[in-house]
Scaffold this motif. Structure first.
Motif, PDB file in Angstrom:
ATOM      1  N   ASP A  59       0.770   7.354   6.454  1.00  0.00           N
ATOM      2  CA  ASP A  59      -0.259   8.262   5.944  1.00  0.00           C
ATOM      3  C   ASP A  59      -1.238   7.466   5.104  1.00  0.00           C
ATOM      4  OD1 ASP A  59      -1.799  10.224   4.736  1.00  0.00           O
ATOM      5  OD2 ASP A  59      -0.103  11.556   4.382  1.00  0.00           O
ATOM      6  N   ASP A  61      -3.604   8.432   3.293  1.00  0.00           N
ATOM      7  CA  ASP A  61      -4.042   9.099   2.065  1.00  0.00           C
ATOM      8  C   ASP A  61      -2.937   9.405   1.078  1.00  0.00           C
ATOM      9  OD1 ASP A  61      -6.725   9.221   2.985  1.00  0.00           O
ATOM     10  OD2 ASP A  61      -6.183  10.930   4.247  1.00  0.00           O
ATOM     11  N   ASP A  62      -1.679   9.267   1.484  1.00  0.00           N
ATOM     12  CA  ASP A  62      -0.587   9.710   0.618  1.00  0.00           C
ATOM     13  C   ASP A  62       0.577   8.733   0.672  1.00  0.00           C
ATOM     14  OD1 ASP A  62       1.262  11.108  -0.902  1.00  0.00           O
ATOM     15  OD2 ASP A  62       1.714  12.554   0.683  1.00  0.00           O
ATOM     16  N   GLU A  64       3.181   8.960  -1.298  1.00  0.00           N
ATOM     17  CA  GLU A  64       4.333   9.607  -1.917  1.00  0.00           C
ATOM     18  C   GLU A  64       5.464   9.736  -0.907  1.00  0.00           C
ATOM     19  OE1 GLU A  64       4.536  10.215  -5.145  1.00  0.00           O
ATOM     20  OE2 GLU A  64       2.519   9.384  -5.298  1.00  0.00           O
TER      21      GLU A  64
END
Length: 132
Positions: A59, A61-62, A64
């Motif tokens: 991902d 953008d993320d 986490e």
């Protein structure tokens, strides 16, 4: 052996983005990467089309998640075909399935080379079922 009436020229890389996940901790031997593939088919005049295939791993953008990195690669090529194929009505299948499969073959060594120079193990893109 007969040359196919469906041909392509100059497959090339148009985009590459690699980002390491600074929060990733390697705690198992093999990591399952989340991946997606998309394509863009642009028919041109006559019996020509330009097709691009984009692969995204992880991902962008993320961070986490439990992915070690994010990678986006796009390759593109120009395709051309004979009048016979055009008239048979098979061109859409060739563009949607065969052309994409050919371009994914160009993505494999790019992904392997990029991940090989990272701190993570080489990622070998598996075969992908384009019928689903």
């Amino acid at each position: 052996m007969k040359v196919s009436e469906f041909q392509y020229t100059n497959p090339h890389l148009t985009e590459v983005v690699f980002t390491e996940n600074p929060n990733f901790v390697m705690n198992k031997e093999e990591v399952e990467m989340v991946r997606s593939i998309s394509s863009n088919i642009k028919k041109l005049e006559g019996n020509h089309a330009v097709i691009s295939v984009s692969l995204v791993l992880g991902d962008l953008d993320d961070f986490e998640n439990d992915q070690p990195f994010a990678l986006k690669c796009t390759v593109e090529a120009k395709f051309e075909w004979s009048e016979k194929i055009q008239n048979d009505g098979k061109i859409d299948i060739l563009l949607e399935k065969n052309a994409q499969a050919l371009l994914i073959g160009y993505l494999r060594p790019i992904v392997a080379n990029i991940t090989n120079v990272s701190k993570f193990p080489v990622y070998n893109l598996p075969f992908i079922n384009l019928n689903e």
